[in-house]
Motif scaffolding. Structure first.
Motif, PDB file in Angstrom:
ATOM      1  N   CYS A  45       8.251   9.935  13.774  1.00  0.00           N
ATOM      2  CA  CYS A  45       6.796  10.048  13.597  1.00  0.00           C
ATOM      3  C   CYS A  45       6.365  10.998  12.488  1.00  0.00           C
ATOM      4  O   CYS A  45       5.504  10.650  11.674  1.00  0.00           O
ATOM      5  CB  CYS A  45       6.136  10.473  14.913  1.00  0.00           C
ATOM      6  N   LYS A  49       4.739   9.889   8.683  1.00  0.00           N
ATOM      7  CA  LYS A  49       3.347  10.176   8.337  1.00  0.00           C
ATOM      8  C   LYS A  49       3.249  10.865   6.986  1.00  0.00           C
ATOM      9  O   LYS A  49       2.252  10.700   6.260  1.00  0.00           O
ATOM     10  CB  LYS A  49       2.678  11.029   9.424  1.00  0.00           C
ATOM     11  N   GLU A 186       4.069   0.076   9.469  1.00  0.00           N
ATOM     12  CA  GLU A 186       3.914   1.323   8.708  1.00  0.00           C
ATOM     13  C   GLU A 186       4.789   1.321   7.461  1.00  0.00           C
ATOM     14  O   GLU A 186       4.336   1.693   6.368  1.00  0.00           O
ATOM     15  CB  GLU A 186       4.225   2.531   9.590  1.00  0.00           C
ATOM     16  N   CYS A 347      -0.919   4.052  18.565  1.00  0.00           N
ATOM     17  CA  CYS A 347      -1.444   4.197  17.201  1.00  0.00           C
ATOM     18  C   CYS A 347      -0.473   3.632  16.173  1.00  0.00           C
ATOM     19  O   CYS A 347       0.743   3.804  16.302  1.00  0.00           O
ATOM     20  CB  CYS A 347      -1.687   5.671  16.880  1.00  0.00           C
ATOM     21  N   TYR A 349      -0.140   3.802  11.945  1.00  0.00           N
ATOM     22  CA  TYR A 349      -0.721   4.631  10.884  1.00  0.00           C
ATOM     23  C   TYR A 349      -0.650   3.985   9.503  1.00  0.00           C
ATOM     24  O   TYR A 349      -0.430   4.656   8.508  1.00  0.00           O
ATOM     25  CB  TYR A 349      -0.032   5.992  10.866  1.00  0.00           C
ATOM     26  N   SER A 351      -2.828   1.563   6.655  1.00  0.00           N
ATOM     27  CA  SER A 351      -4.206   1.682   6.203  1.00  0.00           C
ATOM     28  C   SER A 351      -4.787   0.277   6.056  1.00  0.00           C
ATOM     29  O   SER A 351      -4.307  -0.485   5.221  1.00  0.00           O
ATOM     30  CB  SER A 351      -4.280   2.421   4.865  1.00  0.00           C
ATOM     31  N   GLU A 353      -5.927   2.123   9.752  1.00  0.00           N
ATOM     32  CA  GLU A 353      -5.191   2.499  10.957  1.00  0.00           C
ATOM     33  C   GLU A 353      -5.591   1.606  12.130  1.00  0.00           C
ATOM     34  O   GLU A 353      -6.658   0.988  12.127  1.00  0.00           O
ATOM     35  CB  GLU A 353      -5.496   3.956  11.321  1.00  0.00           C
ATOM     36  N   ASN A 414      -9.036   6.429   9.914  1.00  0.00           N
ATOM     37  CA  ASN A 414      -9.017   7.595  10.818  1.00  0.00           C
ATOM     38  C   ASN A 414      -9.209   7.268  12.296  1.00  0.00           C
ATOM     39  O   ASN A 414      -9.496   8.171  13.095  1.00  0.00           O
ATOM     40  CB  ASN A 414     -10.088   8.604  10.388  1.00  0.00           C
ATOM     41  N   THR A 416      -7.078   6.683  14.516  1.00  0.00           N
ATOM     42  CA  THR A 416      -6.082   7.338  15.374  1.00  0.00           C
ATOM     43  C   THR A 416      -6.586   8.696  15.860  1.00  0.00           C
ATOM     44  O   THR A 416      -6.090   9.218  16.862  1.00  0.00           O
ATOM     45  CB  THR A 416      -4.736   7.509  14.648  1.00  0.00           C
TER      46      THR A 416
END
Length: 463
Positions: A45, A49, A186, A347, A349, A351, A353, A414, A416
């Motif tokens: 994770c 990110k 992701e 979630c 992440y 774009s 999200e 945003n 998440t």
């Protein structure tokens, strides 16, 4: 050494359990074979990110003119520097866990832990030396690893898992991502944003298949607009790695198609780390790769517990942490509630999200609920317009009879960070009307939750 509690594995389940145990006065040790923080902090994770943030910054530069900013120098990604930054973030987080272990007076024992008789754990160090430690309670938190399909064996070079995808020596020009869950999507977003030609192959009818169907379809449209090729209802039959490029044979509804790519990323889920840790010898029951536990993570063997990816429930870091705390507090004799696995936020992440909690519309209908559903598009949000992030929406689902907040599904910038409101609301058994009457700050993205609730009850203002 003799302890009150030994934890095997220092991921977000293990290290959190160890800290909570120490807070409750237990003499605690944690065993880790590699790096403190486990996969999540080191290869999951957190570093992911960091990669995604680099991709987002690159996207900002490419679209700076949309915000009235002229960038004279053309932005180019330095793939090596992006990976280096990601690794640095991971290392910093791992050192943070080291500090927490020291702060909470938890003994860190480096090596491979194995259950060995009643209340005993054998630890094999990197040099092969063995030592035994005893404890009244032992928590097994060994986590998971990238799942391998029989026809998609990972060689770590051309066919890779998420771990290799985070630290490739150079950026591939083309990539096939097999699987469209959070990990697959992701990485697909990241590599596409960096300039790699990406194809996603998904066995099921929709990408991010655990999400509400409306969200899945919206994300599909957006990712295609970004240039990602998406193939749903498709299966990878085989991969030929003998040439310079991988030849990926994909079975679709229309027949078999061959894709060529430098790298194939297998993102078809995780499998549990249960091998060699002494479960069978200790008599701990397992089923289909999971340790069988009660509501408070106790196994059938007295004094042995299991948490995280290796037990029932979603394989998520925050789930493992919650399980670790519940398990330890139960051991300490506190009054604790079982974890509600239907109130766990998920979630993704990329774009835009994706974030969700509770029932999808389909699941709620199948459960027999009569529904009130509200939607609020970010195209009607002042904050989203100002941010240049008008894609996406919030969808909320209520029980028409009692107003129970059954679920929420979001896609957008945003989101998440927004989903926790719904998690708390559902925990407190909040109704739709209470959400509507809770004043949300303006202008914010989070207003969309209130507006969607109002739309469900025919009270929406800004639509």
């Amino acid at each position: 050494m003799n302890y009150d509690l030994i934890v095997i594995g220092s991921g977000p389940g293990g290290y959190v359990a160890a800290i909570r145990a120490s807070q409750l006065g237990m003499k605690t040790a944690i065993i880790e074979k590699e790096s403190l923080g486990g996969i999540c902090l080191n290869w999951g994770c957190i570093p992911t990110k960091a990669l995604l943030k680099s991709a987002q910054v690159f996207e900002y530069i490419k679209h700076a003119a949309d915000y009235g900013i002229n960038v004279d120098v053309k932005g180019e990604p330095d793939f090596g520097a992006v990976v280096k930054r990601s690794r640095g973030v991971a290392e910093g987080m791992s050192k943070g866990v080291q500090f927490l272990m020291k702060k909470n007076k938890i003994d860190v024992i480096m090596g491979f832990g194995k259950l060995k008789g009643k209340g005993t754990v054998e630890v094999t160090a990197a040099d092969g030396k063995k030592a035994e430690h005893t404890a009244k309670h032992i928590i097994v938190a060994t986590g998971g690893r990238s799942r391998e399909l029989p026809n998609l064996k990972q060689d770590g070079k051309k066919i890779i898992g998420y771990r290799q995808a985070m630290a490739l020596p150079q950026q591939p020009k083309s990539m096939v991502v097999v699987g469209s869950g959070a990990i697959g999507i992701e990485f697909a977003y990241f590599y596409n944003a960096m300039g790699t030609k990406v194809t996603v192959v998904e066995f099921l009818d929709n990408i991010v298949p655990l999400e509400d169907e409306e969200v899945s379809k919206a994300l599909n449209r957006t990712l295609k607009k970004q240039g990602i090729n998406i193939m749903t209802s498709s299966t990878v039959e085989s991969v030929d790695t003998s040439g310079d490029l991988c030849k990926v044979s994909v079975k679709t509804a229309k027949g078999t198609e061959t894709l060529e790519a430098e790298i194939v990323l297998s993102a078809v889920g995780v499998t549990t780390n249960l091998e060699g840790i002494g479960l069978e010898e200790a008599g701990v029951k397992t089923d289909k790769g999971k340790v069988l536990v009660d509501d408070f993570y106790k196994t059938n063997v007295e004094g042995v517990y299991a948490i995280g990816d290796i037990v029932k429930g979603q394989a998520l870091a925050h789930v493992a942490s919650a399980e670790g705390i519940i398990c330890v507090e139960k051991i300490a004799g506190q009054h604790v509630e079982p974890l509600n696995y239907n109130n766990i936020p998920g979630c993704t992440y990329c774009s835009p999200e994706v974030a969700s909690v509770g029932y999808t519309e389909k699941a709620a209908r199948e459960a027999g609920y009569e529904l009130k559903i509200g939607r609020f598009p970010f195209s009607a949000s002042g904050k989203a317009s100002a941010a240049g992030a008008k894609d996406g929406f919030v969808k909320v689902i209520f029980d028409a009879k009692y107003g129970e907040f059954l679920g929420a599904h979001m896609i957008g910038n945003n989101v998440t960070e927004m989903i926790a409101e719904v998690v708390v609301a559902r925990k407190l058994e909040t109704t739709g009307h209470e959400i509507i009457k809770s004043v949300h700050p303006h202008p914010t993205m989070s207003e969309a939750i209130m507006e969607a609730a109002a739309e469900a009850y025919g009270e929406v203002i800004h639509l």
